[in-house]
Design a protein around this motif. Structure first.
Motif, PDB file in Angstrom:
ATOM      1  N   ASP A  80      10.776  10.253   4.366  1.00  0.00           N
ATOM      2  CA  ASP A  80       9.338  10.005   4.440  1.00  0.00           C
ATOM      3  C   ASP A  80       8.871  10.034   5.899  1.00  0.00           C
ATOM      4  O   ASP A  80       9.673   9.867   6.832  1.00  0.00           O
ATOM      5  N   GLY A 118       7.185   7.836   7.365  1.00  0.00           N
ATOM      6  CA  GLY A 118       7.163   6.496   7.932  1.00  0.00           C
ATOM      7  C   GLY A 118       8.314   5.658   7.416  1.00  0.00           C
ATOM      8  O   GLY A 118       9.064   6.085   6.535  1.00  0.00           O
ATOM      9  N   THR A 160       7.965   2.158   6.327  1.00  0.00           N
ATOM     10  CA  THR A 160       7.528   1.310   5.222  1.00  0.00           C
ATOM     11  C   THR A 160       6.110   1.687   4.834  1.00  0.00           C
ATOM     12  O   THR A 160       5.218   1.730   5.692  1.00  0.00           O
ATOM     13  N   ARG A 161       5.885   1.932   3.541  1.00  0.00           N
ATOM     14  CA  ARG A 161       4.543   2.287   3.070  1.00  0.00           C
ATOM     15  C   ARG A 161       3.730   1.009   2.892  1.00  0.00           C
ATOM     16  O   ARG A 161       4.122   0.107   2.159  1.00  0.00           O
ATOM     17  N   TRP A 216       1.531   3.963   6.889  1.00  0.00           N
ATOM     18  CA  TRP A 216       2.932   3.601   7.060  1.00  0.00           C
ATOM     19  C   TRP A 216       3.106   2.708   8.284  1.00  0.00           C
ATOM     20  O   TRP A 216       2.350   2.811   9.250  1.00  0.00           O
TER      21      TRP A 216
END
Length: 229
Positions: A18, A20, A22-23, A33
C-alpha cells in the motif's frame, strides 16, 4: 496496487505494498494514510493511482528509488510542510535523515480512481512548500497560515492555544483537517483526521498544550471531480 506482482528490470518479481503504513480514512472522496519510517527505514515498492498531498508531521530527508532503475530522487521535508504530487512510476522511499519520519498522505480519488476510465488528471509537477517562505495565497482572517497553493489544492496550518478554540470560515468545498502531532497512535491517530464540507468550523483545544492542524482545501472537486470529467 497492494499485492500486485510486477517484474523488475533484472527479471525478479516484486510484490507491491500500500502507499501508506496505516489507513486512517477511506471514503468516496479521499483515502488518508499515516506513513511512519524510523531512521534508515524503507517504505517498500508501491504505486500511486491518485495525485496526493503529503502533510509532514515529523520531517526528515529521504531518497526515492525507482523500480525501472532511474536515478534516485533526494527529498527533504520539514514538520509543518506539505507536498502536492502527481502519480509517478513504481518507487520506494527510504528515510535518510537519522530521525523518525512521519506524514499524513491524502489520496485524491476524484483526480484518479473515481474518474471515468481511470484517466488521471495531469497536475504537472505538483508543488512543494519551502520552509521560511510564504506562498502567494490569500491569508484568511481566521488564523490560518499558508503552506502551499495550487489550482487543485490549498494547504494552511492553524495553531490553537491551550483552552482556546479556533473558529474557521472555510470555503464551501470539501476540506481535510489533520492534527500536526507526530506522537498520536491508535484511536487518537484515527480521530485526528476528518473531512469537512466547508463553512463555519470550530476546533476546540481543551488541553494544556498548544495544538496545530493542517487545513487542506480540495479545490479540484469543483473543476475536476467525477461530475465534471
Amino acid at each position: 496496487m497492494f499485492g500486485d506482482v510486477v517484474e523488475a528490470p533484472d527479471g525478479s518479481k516484486v510484490t507491491l505494498v500500500d502507499v501508506g503504513s496505516t489507513r486512517l480514512v477511506d471514503n468516496d472522496v479521499v483515502r488518508v494514510w499515516d506513513v511512519t519510517l524510523p531512521p534508515d527505514g524503507t517504505h517498500p515498492w508501491h504505486l500511486h493511482h491518485n495525485p496526493y498531498v503529503v502533510l509532514s508531521v515529523a520531517g526528515s530527508s529521504g531518497r526515492m528509488d525507482w523500480l525501472d532503475g532511474s536515478e534516485p530522487r533526494h527529498v527533504s521535508e520539514y514538520s509543518g510542510g506539505a507536498v502536492f504530487r502527481p502519480i509517478s512510476p513504481i518507487h520506494r522511499l527510504t528515510n535518510t535523515g537519522g530521525t523518525r519520519y512521519r506524514n499524513r498522505l491524502i489520496e485524491l480519488k476524484d483526480m484518479g480512481e473515481n474518474r471515468p476510465g481511470g484517466v488521471v488528471v495531469d497536475v504537472g509537477p505538483g508543488a512543494r512548500s519551502v520552509q521560511g517562505e510564504t506562498p502567494d495565497l490569500p491569508v484568511p482572517g481566521d488564523g490560518r497560515v499558508p503552506v502551499i497553493g495550487t489550482e487543485y489544492v490549498r494547504v494552511w496550518t492553524v495553531d490553537v492555544a491551550p483552552g482556546q478554540t479556533a473558529r474557521l470560515t472555510l470555503d464551501p468545498i470539501g476540506h481535510v483537517l489533520a492534527e500536526l502531532d507526530a506522537d498520536l497512535e491508535g484511536e487518537d491517530l484515527a480521530a485526528s483526521v476528518q473531512l469537512h464540507d466547508g463553512g463555519a468550523h470550530e476546533i476546540p483545544n481543551d488541553t494544556d498544550r498548544a495544538r496545530t492542524y493542517f487545513v487542506v482545501a480540495l479545490d479540484y472537486l469543483t473543476t475536476h471531480g467525477k461530475d465534471h470529467a
